[in-house]
Motif scaffolding. Sequence first.
Motif, mmCIF file in Angstrom:
data_model
loop_
_atom_site.group_PDB
_atom_site.id
_atom_site.type_symbol
_atom_site.label_atom_id
_atom_site.label_comp_id
_atom_site.label_asym_id
_atom_site.label_seq_id
_atom_site.Cartn_x
_atom_site.Cartn_y
_atom_site.Cartn_z
ATOM 1 N N VAL A 1 35.128 -21.872 -48.447
ATOM 2 C CA VAL A 1 35.096 -20.686 -47.415
ATOM 3 C C VAL A 1 33.536 -20.154 -47.484
ATOM 4 N N CYS A 2 32.641 -20.429 -48.564
ATOM 5 C CA CYS A 2 31.261 -20.125 -48.535
ATOM 6 C C CYS A 2 30.464 -21.284 -47.654
ATOM 7 N N ALA A 3 31.287 -22.525 -47.442
ATOM 8 C CA ALA A 3 30.699 -23.549 -46.697
ATOM 9 C C ALA A 3 30.871 -23.333 -45.139
ATOM 10 N N VAL A 4 32.104 -22.568 -44.960
ATOM 11 C CA VAL A 4 32.158 -22.405 -43.372
ATOM 12 C C VAL A 4 31.289 -21.198 -43.012
ATOM 13 N N MET A 5 31.003 -19.986 -44.036
ATOM 14 C CA MET A 5 30.092 -18.993 -43.570
ATOM 15 C C MET A 5 28.742 -19.602 -43.472
ATOM 16 N N LEU A 6 28.214 -20.550 -44.476
ATOM 17 C CA LEU A 6 26.774 -20.937 -44.386
ATOM 18 C C LEU A 6 26.640 -22.161 -43.126
ATOM 19 N N GLY A 7 27.794 -22.717 -42.828
ATOM 20 C CA GLY A 7 27.582 -23.613 -41.542
ATOM 21 C C GLY A 7 27.501 -22.665 -40.442
ATOM 22 N N THR A 8 28.082 -21.591 -40.365
ATOM 23 C CA THR A 8 27.974 -20.795 -39.059
ATOM 24 C C THR A 8 26.543 -20.255 -38.944
ATOM 25 N N ILE A 9 25.910 -19.651 -40.143
ATOM 26 C CA ILE A 9 24.642 -19.040 -40.397
ATOM 27 C C ILE A 9 23.545 -20.373 -39.948
ATOM 28 N N THR A 10 23.856 -21.367 -40.598
ATOM 29 C CA THR A 10 22.927 -22.441 -40.666
ATOM 30 C C THR A 10 22.738 -23.192 -39.431
ATOM 31 N N LEU A 11 24.042 -23.511 -38.641
ATOM 32 C CA LEU A 11 23.904 -24.439 -37.485
ATOM 33 C C LEU A 11 23.786 -23.243 -36.080
ATOM 34 N N TYR A 12 24.276 -22.183 -36.270
ATOM 35 C CA TYR A 12 24.143 -21.206 -35.018
ATOM 36 C C TYR A 12 23.320 -20.248 -34.956
ATOM 37 N N LEU A 13 23.402 -19.207 -36.085
ATOM 38 C CA LEU A 13 23.065 -18.169 -36.191
ATOM 39 C C LEU A 13 21.535 -18.022 -36.402
ATOM 40 N N ARG A 14 21.170 -18.905 -37.497
ATOM 41 C CA ARG A 14 19.645 -18.890 -37.825
ATOM 42 C C ARG A 14 18.709 -19.544 -36.777
ATOM 43 N N PRO A 15 19.124 -20.756 -36.147
ATOM 44 C CA PRO A 15 18.383 -21.025 -35.155
ATOM 45 C C PRO A 15 18.098 -20.168 -34.021
ATOM 46 N N ALA A 16 19.202 -19.401 -33.587
ATOM 47 C CA ALA A 16 19.285 -18.626 -32.514
ATOM 48 C C ALA A 16 18.469 -17.208 -32.925
ATOM 49 N N SER A 17 18.291 -16.765 -34.219
ATOM 50 C CA SER A 17 17.612 -15.510 -34.309
ATOM 51 C C SER A 17 16.225 -16.083 -34.698
ATOM 52 N N LEU A 18 15.769 -17.224 -35.187
ATOM 53 C CA LEU A 18 14.377 -17.712 -35.172
ATOM 54 C C LEU A 18 13.773 -17.978 -33.726
ATOM 55 N N GLN A 19 14.546 -18.376 -32.904
ATOM 56 C CA GLN A 19 14.054 -18.608 -31.531
ATOM 57 C C GLN A 19 13.822 -17.261 -30.841
ATOM 58 N N ARG A 20 14.555 -16.231 -31.147
ATOM 59 C CA ARG A 20 14.327 -14.987 -30.400
ATOM 60 C C ARG A 20 13.296 -14.437 -30.987
ATOM 61 N N LEU A 21 13.203 -14.684 -32.607
ATOM 62 C CA LEU A 21 12.036 -13.803 -33.342
ATOM 63 C C LEU A 21 10.765 -14.795 -32.876
ATOM 64 N N GLU A 22 10.614 -15.995 -32.553
ATOM 65 C CA GLU A 22 9.426 -16.581 -32.023
ATOM 66 C C GLU A 22 9.041 -16.048 -30.797
ATOM 67 N N ALA A 23 9.965 -15.759 -29.855
ATOM 68 C CA ALA A 23 9.599 -15.147 -28.559
ATOM 69 C C ALA A 23 9.040 -13.797 -28.459
ATOM 70 N N ARG A 24 9.495 -12.893 -29.362
ATOM 71 C CA ARG A 24 9.047 -11.681 -29.789
ATOM 72 C C ARG A 24 7.683 -11.535 -30.345
ATOM 73 N N GLN A 25 7.423 -12.411 -31.175
ATOM 74 C CA GLN A 25 6.265 -12.815 -32.024
ATOM 75 C C GLN A 25 5.102 -13.191 -30.989
#
Length: 374
Positions: free
Chosen positions: A109-133
């Motif tokens: 269950v933790c692997a599914v949550m971590l996979g969603t965050i690591t593979l999709y949410l984290r790159p998208a948030s860092l991409q948006r954060l880089e643009a805002r910076q």
Amino acid sequence: MSKFDGYFLRQLLVLCGFFAFVLVGVFWISKAVSLFDKLISSGQTAMVALEFTALSLPSLIRTVMPMAAFAATVYVTNRLNRESELTVMLATGTSPMRLARPVVLFGLVCAVMLGTITLYLRPASLQRLEARQAEVAGDMTAQLLNDGQFMHPVKGVTVYIGNIGRDGTLSDVYLSDRRRPEQVVTYTSSKAFLARSGEQVALVMVEGTALRMDTKTKLLSTTVFSDFTYDISALARRDEVRARDIRGIPTLELNRARLGGSGADTYSHGDIVEELHERLSWLAISVAVAMVGFSTLMLGTFSRFGLWPQLLGAFALLVAIEGLRGVASATVTENPDLWWLQHMPALSGIAVSVLFLRIAGRPIRPRRRAPELA
């Protein structure tokens, strides 16, 4: 799934959520305080600072999730052992390997949550954060709204603002322009305002003086003005050729870059392979840390002092796995063909856990006494 498995799994999920909430709150507050102070002192609003901290949450959750899973497993296992619930299950003939089933499900269950965050949410948030910076870095108004300190927007230009009023009035303004070595101009004024029209930004100075120094003729001329407009649009910092952060590249695009697609010319093949497999390795890490915490505590026997030796051993194994991950990352970056090393720390932790469970399930045979001599 038996009732005990469901009971064990619910306890693990509840405690993991609690520990994750506490850890994320502690780390987020410590990071948000410094970020709020930095952004607000740079002239940004509280909403911008809140947006920046929100975009950093996926990275923070990914960092604390394995620690929360490990802490929940150790806490629940220790409590069930202390209240003799695991002892009863073992007395009924249930093996430690069978008791580990809810722990494995919890790790998945933790692997599914971590996979969603690591593979999709984290790159998208860092991409948006880089643009805002980049947007904030190119905001000249935010760069100039710092009172009480000398600022250098570009080489050869120095700006100082004594005080900033609540209505946006700038007091005691000093501006020195030395971009032309043959002519140095210094402006001072008691009041000034920032005016924006589209992409044009102007500094309107009121009741001031302009000192112009000709370095060739050594002549100094003074001009007193009631109002003067200085175009500062060219002073804005804009980095048009700034490279993308590899952590913010989407996973599918990173995989295409590994195969020689776009992005392969920005980063080396080793960097791309290391980042891709580093993201994938988080899936097995959650299972490994949960099994390490459970299997190590199952090695303990009854003692009035509790399971402190096993707790310390589990923590030492966790530190060793994290250390091996750092070594593997550096090795894969240098030699991409050894990408499988990125997954070895987690797989090694799972293998050690299986070994510990087999040892814990082995019955203890009493020693035979030697026959007494007549």
